[in-house]
Design an enzyme around this catalytic site. Structure first.
Site, PDB file in Angstrom:
ATOM      1  N   HIS A   9       0.917  -1.154   0.013  1.00 36.99           N
ATOM      2  CA  HIS A   9       0.082  -0.188   0.082  1.00 36.99           C
ATOM      3  C   HIS A   9       0.828   1.420  -0.091  1.00 36.99           C
ATOM      4  O   HIS A   9       0.417   2.267  -0.604  1.00 36.99           O
ATOM      5  CB  HIS A   9      -1.173  -0.029   1.210  1.00 36.99           C
ATOM      6  N   CYS A  65       7.516  -0.194  -1.376  1.00 34.63           N
ATOM      7  CA  CYS A  65       6.715  -0.083  -0.324  1.00 34.63           C
ATOM      8  C   CYS A  65       7.214   1.236   0.156  1.00 34.63           C
ATOM      9  O   CYS A  65       7.600   2.096  -0.658  1.00 34.63           O
ATOM     10  CB  CYS A  65       7.160  -1.166   0.661  1.00 34.63           C
ATOM     11  N   GLY A  70      11.888  -2.305   3.298  1.00 35.61           N
ATOM     12  CA  GLY A  70      11.438  -3.771   3.883  1.00 35.61           C
ATOM     13  C   GLY A  70      11.172  -4.574   2.620  1.00 35.61           C
ATOM     14  O   GLY A  70      11.675  -5.823   2.660  1.00 35.61           O
ATOM     15  N   HIS A  98      27.757  -2.694 -11.710  1.00 34.12           N
ATOM     16  CA  HIS A  98      28.420  -3.541 -10.867  1.00 34.12           C
ATOM     17  C   HIS A  98      27.885  -4.713 -10.392  1.00 34.12           C
ATOM     18  O   HIS A  98      28.581  -5.680  -9.888  1.00 34.12           O
ATOM     19  CB  HIS A  98      29.039  -2.781  -9.829  1.00 34.12           C
ATOM     20  N   ASN A  99      26.430  -4.536  -9.986  1.00 30.13           N
ATOM     21  CA  ASN A  99      25.888  -5.679  -9.200  1.00 30.13           C
ATOM     22  C   ASN A  99      24.776  -6.464 -10.010  1.00 30.13           C
ATOM     23  O   ASN A  99      24.340  -7.526  -9.627  1.00 30.13           O
ATOM     24  CB  ASN A  99      25.082  -5.155  -8.226  1.00 30.13           C
ATOM     25  N   ARG A 132      35.126  -8.302 -13.398  1.00 27.64           N
ATOM     26  CA  ARG A 132      35.772  -8.703 -11.951  1.00 27.64           C
ATOM     27  C   ARG A 132      34.292  -8.677 -11.274  1.00 27.64           C
ATOM     28  O   ARG A 132      34.445  -9.310 -10.162  1.00 27.64           O
ATOM     29  CB  ARG A 132      36.593  -7.354 -11.677  1.00 27.64           C
ATOM     30  N   ARG A 136      32.177 -11.785  -8.169  1.00 25.66           N
ATOM     31  CA  ARG A 136      31.810 -11.547  -6.832  1.00 25.66           C
ATOM     32  C   ARG A 136      30.096 -11.716  -7.048  1.00 25.66           C
ATOM     33  O   ARG A 136      29.249 -12.223  -5.909  1.00 25.66           O
ATOM     34  CB  ARG A 136      31.690 -10.020  -6.740  1.00 25.66           C
TER      35      ARG A 136
END
Length: 156
Positions: A9, A65, A70, A98-99, A132, A136
């Site tokens: 909500h 959210c 959360g 990077h991720n 690189r 990871r």
């Protein structure tokens, strides 16, 4: 690209705005709810987004959210999920470069619609850099899978 959206909500209004925005840009969008501003539990909607990615029903997902905290914490409990809570286009860009984030999280009560659109545009248009960063990313999933395997087999 197929994109799923999910919100509780606190993210409901922002989700609706982003849904319309993505449709106007001709993305294939799946609305996973919520469908009103009535109070609901964010973990339920994080799970829907996670499942849409892991079941390959969506290429990426955007979750919201009230704060984005959360719902992103919940999503990140699952191996294969890299949910990034982003506050601006730069963090969105880095989360992809990077991720290789596959879920974007935002705070519906903290980010305005225009800024959210910029964040979404940056996140969707940025490719993973690889190199690189690949090892990871592999470690994240390896650690999570190994932990959950031990945990579910009772080796706490």
């Amino acid at each position: 690209m197929r994109i799923s959206l999910a919100a509780d909500h606190g993210g409901f209004e922002l989700k609706n705005s982003i849904f319309s925005y993505l449709k106007s840009k001709h993305y294939d969008v799946i609305d996973l709810g919520t469908f009103s501003s009535e109070s609901v539990d964010y973990p339920d909607f994080a799970l829907k987004a996670v499942e849409s990615i892991l079941m390959k029903e969506a290429d990426r997902s955007i979750i919201m959210c009230g704060s984005g905290i959360g719902i992103s914490i919940t999503a990140n409990r699952f191996p294969g999920i890299r949910a990034a809570l982003c506050w601006d286009p730069y963090t969105a860009k880095l989360s992809r470069l990077h991720n290789d984030s596959n879920i974007l999280a935002m705070g519906g009560r903290l980010i305005g619609v225009e800024l959210a659109k910029e964040i979404v545009d940056t996140w969707l248009s940025t490719d993973f850099e690889g190199g690189r960063h690949e090892r990871r990313i592999a470690k994240i999933d390896e650690y999570a899978k190994n932990f959950w395997k031990k945990y579910t087999e009772g080796e706490k």
